[in-house]
Design an enzyme around this catalytic site. Structure first.
Site, mmCIF file in Angstrom:
data_model
loop_
_atom_site.group_PDB
_atom_site.id
_atom_site.type_symbol
_atom_site.label_atom_id
_atom_site.label_comp_id
_atom_site.label_asym_id
_atom_site.label_seq_id
_atom_site.Cartn_x
_atom_site.Cartn_y
_atom_site.Cartn_z
ATOM 1 N N ARG A 99 -62.373 6.966 -76.153
ATOM 2 C CA ARG A 99 -63.186 5.911 -76.754
ATOM 3 C C ARG A 99 -64.139 6.490 -77.800
ATOM 4 O O ARG A 99 -64.434 5.839 -78.803
ATOM 5 C CB ARG A 99 -63.942 5.103 -75.684
ATOM 6 C CG ARG A 99 -64.482 3.773 -76.183
ATOM 7 C CD ARG A 99 -65.069 2.914 -75.063
ATOM 8 N NE ARG A 99 -64.132 1.948 -74.529
ATOM 9 C CZ ARG A 99 -63.923 0.718 -75.034
ATOM 10 N NH1 ARG A 99 -64.588 0.309 -76.097
ATOM 11 N NH2 ARG A 99 -63.062 -0.101 -74.482
ATOM 12 N N GLU A 117 -72.035 -3.838 -73.342
ATOM 13 C CA GLU A 117 -72.242 -2.496 -73.897
ATOM 14 C C GLU A 117 -72.610 -2.445 -75.383
ATOM 15 O O GLU A 117 -73.394 -1.579 -75.789
ATOM 16 C CB GLU A 117 -70.969 -1.648 -73.688
ATOM 17 C CG GLU A 117 -70.651 -1.384 -72.237
ATOM 18 C CD GLU A 117 -69.240 -0.854 -72.075
ATOM 19 O OE1 GLU A 117 -68.288 -1.633 -72.252
ATOM 20 O OE2 GLU A 117 -69.092 0.345 -71.793
HETATM 21 N N1 MTE Z 1 -76.574 -5.003 -67.108
HETATM 22 C C1 MTE Z 1 -77.260 -4.807 -65.960
HETATM 23 N N2 MTE Z 1 -78.340 -5.567 -65.730
HETATM 24 N N3 MTE Z 1 -76.886 -3.867 -65.049
HETATM 25 C C2 MTE Z 1 -75.797 -3.056 -65.263
HETATM 26 O O1 MTE Z 1 -75.479 -2.213 -64.435
HETATM 27 N N4 MTE Z 1 -73.937 -2.462 -66.779
HETATM 28 C C3 MTE Z 1 -73.463 -2.460 -68.166
HETATM 29 C C4 MTE Z 1 -73.506 -3.870 -68.751
HETATM 30 N N5 MTE Z 1 -74.776 -4.479 -68.505
HETATM 31 C C5 MTE Z 1 -75.056 -3.227 -66.481
HETATM 32 C C6 MTE Z 1 -75.475 -4.248 -67.369
HETATM 33 C C7 MTE Z 1 -72.099 -1.950 -68.324
HETATM 34 S S1 MTE Z 1 -71.860 -0.289 -68.388
HETATM 35 C C8 MTE Z 1 -71.029 -2.788 -68.465
HETATM 36 S S2 MTE Z 1 -69.481 -2.186 -68.757
HETATM 37 C C9 MTE Z 1 -71.168 -4.239 -68.364
HETATM 38 O O2 MTE Z 1 -72.506 -4.636 -68.111
HETATM 39 C C10 MTE Z 1 -70.260 -4.717 -67.227
HETATM 40 O O3 MTE Z 1 -70.363 -6.062 -66.991
HETATM 41 P P1 MTE Z 1 -69.637 -7.195 -67.865
HETATM 42 O O4 MTE Z 1 -68.279 -6.682 -68.215
HETATM 43 O O5 MTE Z 1 -69.600 -8.340 -66.959
HETATM 44 O O6 MTE Z 1 -70.495 -7.390 -69.076
HETATM 45 N N1 HPA Z 2 -64.279 1.274 -70.383
HETATM 46 C C1 HPA Z 2 -64.856 1.369 -69.173
HETATM 47 N N2 HPA Z 2 -64.236 1.821 -68.122
HETATM 48 C C2 HPA Z 2 -62.974 2.223 -68.253
HETATM 49 C C3 HPA Z 2 -62.320 2.156 -69.478
HETATM 50 C C4 HPA Z 2 -63.004 1.654 -70.610
HETATM 51 O O1 HPA Z 2 -62.480 1.570 -71.736
HETATM 52 N N3 HPA Z 2 -61.074 2.637 -69.290
HETATM 53 C C5 HPA Z 2 -61.020 2.980 -67.993
HETATM 54 N N4 HPA Z 2 -62.152 2.729 -67.358
HETATM 55 MO MO1 MOS Z 3 -69.381 0.171 -68.302
HETATM 56 S S1 MOS Z 3 -69.651 2.133 -68.824
HETATM 57 O O1 MOS Z 3 -67.745 0.168 -68.926
HETATM 58 O O2 MOS Z 3 -69.219 0.372 -66.621
#
Ligand code: MTE
Ligand code: HPA
Ligand code: MOS
Length: 785
Positions: free
Chosen positions: A322, A724
């Site tokens: 990534r 993210e």
């Molecule tokens: N927001 C909160 N409050 N707590 C979390 O742990 N994790 C982040 C983001 N926002 C997180 C957060 C990460 S790393 C990801 S990948 C996404 O939330 C995952 O949730 P979603 O795919 O439902 O957005």
């Molecule tokens: N994002 C987060 N987690 C993952 C991914 C990615 O692209 N691929 C495998 N695990």
């Molecule tokens: Mo988020 S780093 O893809 O859990």
């Protein structure tokens, strides 16, 4: 009443409204259960890990006698006690569950002590004597590169001919810099509670982003099939990527302890152990050689990305991939040569962290563009605009994906206007001319973040919607709640699909026995995947009910509307509750599953080419900072963000994600410093030495606006993923800091150093800022002049 009566209806849909997070009130009232709050089963024991105190060595023996003699201690569990495979079922199969013959980092888990109380277990774990013969340890990326010490082979992505483009370039710059890792610092630490059930079956409570994988890991370690293990997680107190794989280790350790003792075992790491045991964001080191024309447009680039992966692969392959995918950020790189090294060091095994390698890719190209602008003495925003992907040409990425949804040509000028960037650049220049000590810097940087798991197979999701005979609704899906509001958004989507008020829908705990084989909740795709799966499940139920009322009213199925708790045909309006009750009596199915797979994506993982992402999420931020050139301290003064969430499913939650992501990114680039000493010991393993942003670090001016347009791809509710992408907007802070350093250096130029890039290693701690200013060397000695 036979005619359509819509006047009485509350037609306001749930989607698009700032509905409070489904458990916000209960969370602030202390009325929700995290894993450690679950009432314990009689006979529950507590485990604590035995940690290696050597970075690399031969493990000759473990003397547990003193520990076992301590009060309340029940047992010690080591590799020899594992009934199944002693290697963790992680994809690379390179990590022992408990250290076997060698130890590979300080903090590696060698076994666990089980006792009647947590404190007894922790004290006893420290009393275990380890016999380890030290071996040479690799503790820096440079050593790892020199020794070709890799967890996975290097990956090269090339387009065109970078070497000849560089040779031809009107201007050329080389640079090297480092960006540190980051501890997740979830408020709820890692925890698992393993309950042995009858007939070799198991129930595991875990604070995990990936219940399905955890189920598999536990089963594999116990020598059982997946169907014998059920994993449940109602919510996490934060995950941020740190509970994508790392939670699985704890669950396996707790289950092995429960297996050996025959009793339920809970394992909760204290904060220091959490720091010592679990992986972090990958630190990166960069080397680049860039060619560009007089306007600052890049004509050729060689870029080396070296990731510190720690001692095992974990998710380092996809994380480093990534980073490669995002080392263009928003810019067209025609002749480019990227080399990605996945370095093996004797430290914790680094893992997923918000952005998943994306931030480490984006910061490289943003730093390069900042260097180009400063070298040419051009405005950095102008240089960035000139390098953006085109709308109809210059729009194919270095991994051969066409960028079809680029909105940055409009979004960035809009932010330029709303943040008064040009005016403020002048004001900053005036300030810097007038103030010898405090220097300011201002920068706008964009983000273009690819949405989808790069491993195509993970882009699938399932859900289960139950309508009960009183008309109340329960939804369960494969995603997990970590504070990001996924359950709230899914409930909103289901409520609208069934036309019932949001309050009638409850989301239940993630549970591998309800929705199997779920992907990690990660890659920001939780709502895209699970929201759609739940929508499809609800749609099936709606279709069942629609055909039932159509039969009653003798109308076509398309004529039925579900809204405001009513079911409306051209002939009659009925209450949802009444229809549900009647439908049940007529033996109509009131529950359904739903399944979704992301369309259009494909990608060849050997060449890293294809269309790995369904779409891109965009945004830009304008940050203003000040540095104190005497102390190296810095502050973020003002931040303006324009971010693209498509059509927002829940504006309040999306704003929260943008704020949280940005501030977390700020922490990564400013105050959060991980320091491993020369023995390989992580010395910053508590809040006393590891500084996450505090409320006082939030900029006084912090303004967030949404881009106005829906997702151009067909995504749930027209929305875009938000978890993210905003993290990377904090790179504007780093670039603003580098501009402030440049302003200080321009005020007192060193001979022959005029065009030299500003080398500011991240995080921009006071020491690193002083180093960038040339006031101290890298070990903190004051430079002589
Ligand atoms: N927001 C909160 N409050 N707590 C979390 O742990 N994790 C982040 C983001 N926002 C997180 C957060 C990460 S790393 C990801 S990948 C996404 O939330 C995952 O949730 P979603 O795919 O439902 O957005
Ligand atoms: N994002 C987060 N987690 C993952 C991914 C990615 O692209 N691929 C495998 N695990
Ligand atoms: Mo988020 S780093 O893809 O859990």
């Amino acid at each position: 009443m036979n005619t359509r009566d819509t006047t009485a209806l509350d037609t306001q849909s749930a989607v698009g409204r700032s509905i409070a997070h489904e458990s916000a009130h209960a969370q602030v009232a202390g009325a929700v259960d995290y894993i450690d709050d679950i009432p314990e089963i009689k006979g529950t024991l507590y485990a604590a890990p035995i940690l290696s105190n050597v970075a690399h060595g031969t493990l000759n023996g473990v003397d547990t006698r003193a520990a076992l003699a301590m009060p309340g201690v029940r047992d010690v569990v080591l590799a020899a006690d594992i009934p199944g495979d002693k290697i963790l079922a992680a994809f690379a199969h390179d990590e022992p569950i408990f250290a076997i013959d060698t130890v590979q980092h300080i903090g590696q888990v060698i076994g666990v002590v089980v006792a009647d109380s947590v404190m007894q277990a922790r004290r006893a774990a420290r009393a275990v004597q380890l016999d380890i013969t030290p071996l040479p340890a690799i503790l820096s990326v440079k050593e790892a590169l020199a020794a070709q010490s890799y967890v996975l082979p290097p990956v090269y992505v090339r387009r065109g001919d970078a070497a000849s483009a560089l040779a031809r370039a009107a201007h050329r710059l080389q640079g090297q810099f480092e960006v540190g890792g980051q501890e997740h610092f979830y408020l709820e630490g890692q925890i698992a509670y393993a309950l042995p059930l009858e007939q070799k079956q198991w129930w595991i409570y875990s604070s995990t982003q990936h219940p399905g994988e955890l189920q598999h890991w536990v089963a594999h370690a116990l020598g059982l099939e997946n169907n014998a293990v059920r994993v449940e997680c109602r919510r996490m107190g934060g995950g941020f990527g740190g509970k994508e794989t790392q939670a699985g280790h704890l669950a396996v350790w707790a289950a092995l302890a429960a297996h050996k003792t025959g009793q339920p075992v809970k394992l909760r790491l204290d904060r220091d152990d959490d720091f010592m045991v679990t992986g972090k964001r990958h630190p990166f080191e960069y080397a680049y050689d860039v060619g560009f024309d007089d306007t600052g447009r890049i004509t050729g680039l060689q870029l080396q990305l070296a990731a510190n992966c720690g001692f095992s692969a974990d998710l380092s392959g996809p994380v480093a991939d990534r980073a490669v995918f995002h080392s263009d950020n928003a810019y067209f790189l025609e002749d480019v040569d990227i080399a990605s090294f996945r370095c093996k060091l004797h430290t914790q095994s680094h893992t997923a962290f918000r952005g998943f390698g994306g931030p480490q890719g984006v910061i490289a190209i943003e730093a390069i563009l900042g260097d180009i602008a400063r070298a040419l003495k051009l405005d950095a925003l102008d240089v960035r605009m000139r390098n953006l992907y085109g709308e109809h040409e210059r729009n194919v990425t270095h991994y051969q994906m066409k960028v079809e949804d680029n909105i940055l040509h409009d979004l960035m000028p809009q932010l330029e206007q709303s943040s008064r960037y040009r005016e403020r650049q002048q004001a900053v220049a005036h300030w810097n001319a007038a103030n010898p000590v405090i220097k300011r810097g201002l920068a706008i940087t964009p983000v273009k973040f690819g949405i989808s798991f790069t491993a195509t197979l993970f882009n699938q999701a399932g859900a289960l919607v139950n309508v009960y005979t009183d008309g109340s609704v329960q939804v369960n899906h494969g995603g997990t709640e970590m504070g990001q509001g996924l359950h709230t958004k899914v409930a909103q989507i289901v409520a609208d699909e069934l036309g019932v008020p949001f309050e009638r829908v409850i989301v239940t705990a993630s549970d591998t026995s309800k929705v199997p084989n779920a992907s990690a909740t990660a890659a920001s795709s939780g709502t895209d995947l699970n929201g759609r799966a739940a929508q499809f499940a609800a749609r099936n139920i709606r279709d069942n009910l629609a055909s039932y009322v159509c039969g009653l009213d003798a109308v076509g199925a398309g004529a039925v509307e579900f809204a405001g708790g009513k079911i409306i045909t051209p002939k009659r309006t009925r209450d949802w509750n009444d229809v549900v009750k009647e439908a049940y009596a007529n033996r109509i199915q009131l529950w359904s599953d739903g399944f979704y797979r992301t369309p259009k994506i494909h990608y060849d993982k050997t060449t890293l080419t294809g269309r790995p992402f369904y779409y891109f999420a965009y945004g830009a931020a304008c940050s203003e900072v000040a540095i104190d050139t005497l102390t190296g301290e810095s502050r973020v003064l003002a931040v303006d963000i324009l971010h693209d969430v498509g059509r927002s499913i829940n504006p309040a939650i999306d704003i929260g994600q943008i704020e949280g992501g940005f501030v977390q990114g700020m922490g990564w680039l400013t105050t959060e410093q991980l320091v491993w000493n020369s023995d390989g010991l992580l010395t910053t393993h508590a809040p006393s030495t590891y500084k996450i942003p505090a409320t006082g670090d939030i900029p006084a001016h912090f303004k967030i606006d949404f881009w106005h347009e829906a997702n151009r791809e067909d995504n749930v509710g027209g929305s875009k993923a938000v978890g993210e992408p905003p993290f990377m907007l904090a790179i504007s802070v780093y670039e603003a800091l580098r501009n402030a350093v440049a302003a200080a250096r321009d005020a007192a130029p060193e001979p022959g150093q005029e065009a030299a890039p500003v080398v500011l290693h991240a995080p921009a701690t006071a020491e690193n800022v002083l180093h960038a200013l040339g006031r101290i060397d890298r070990v903190g000695r004051v430079s002589s002049d």
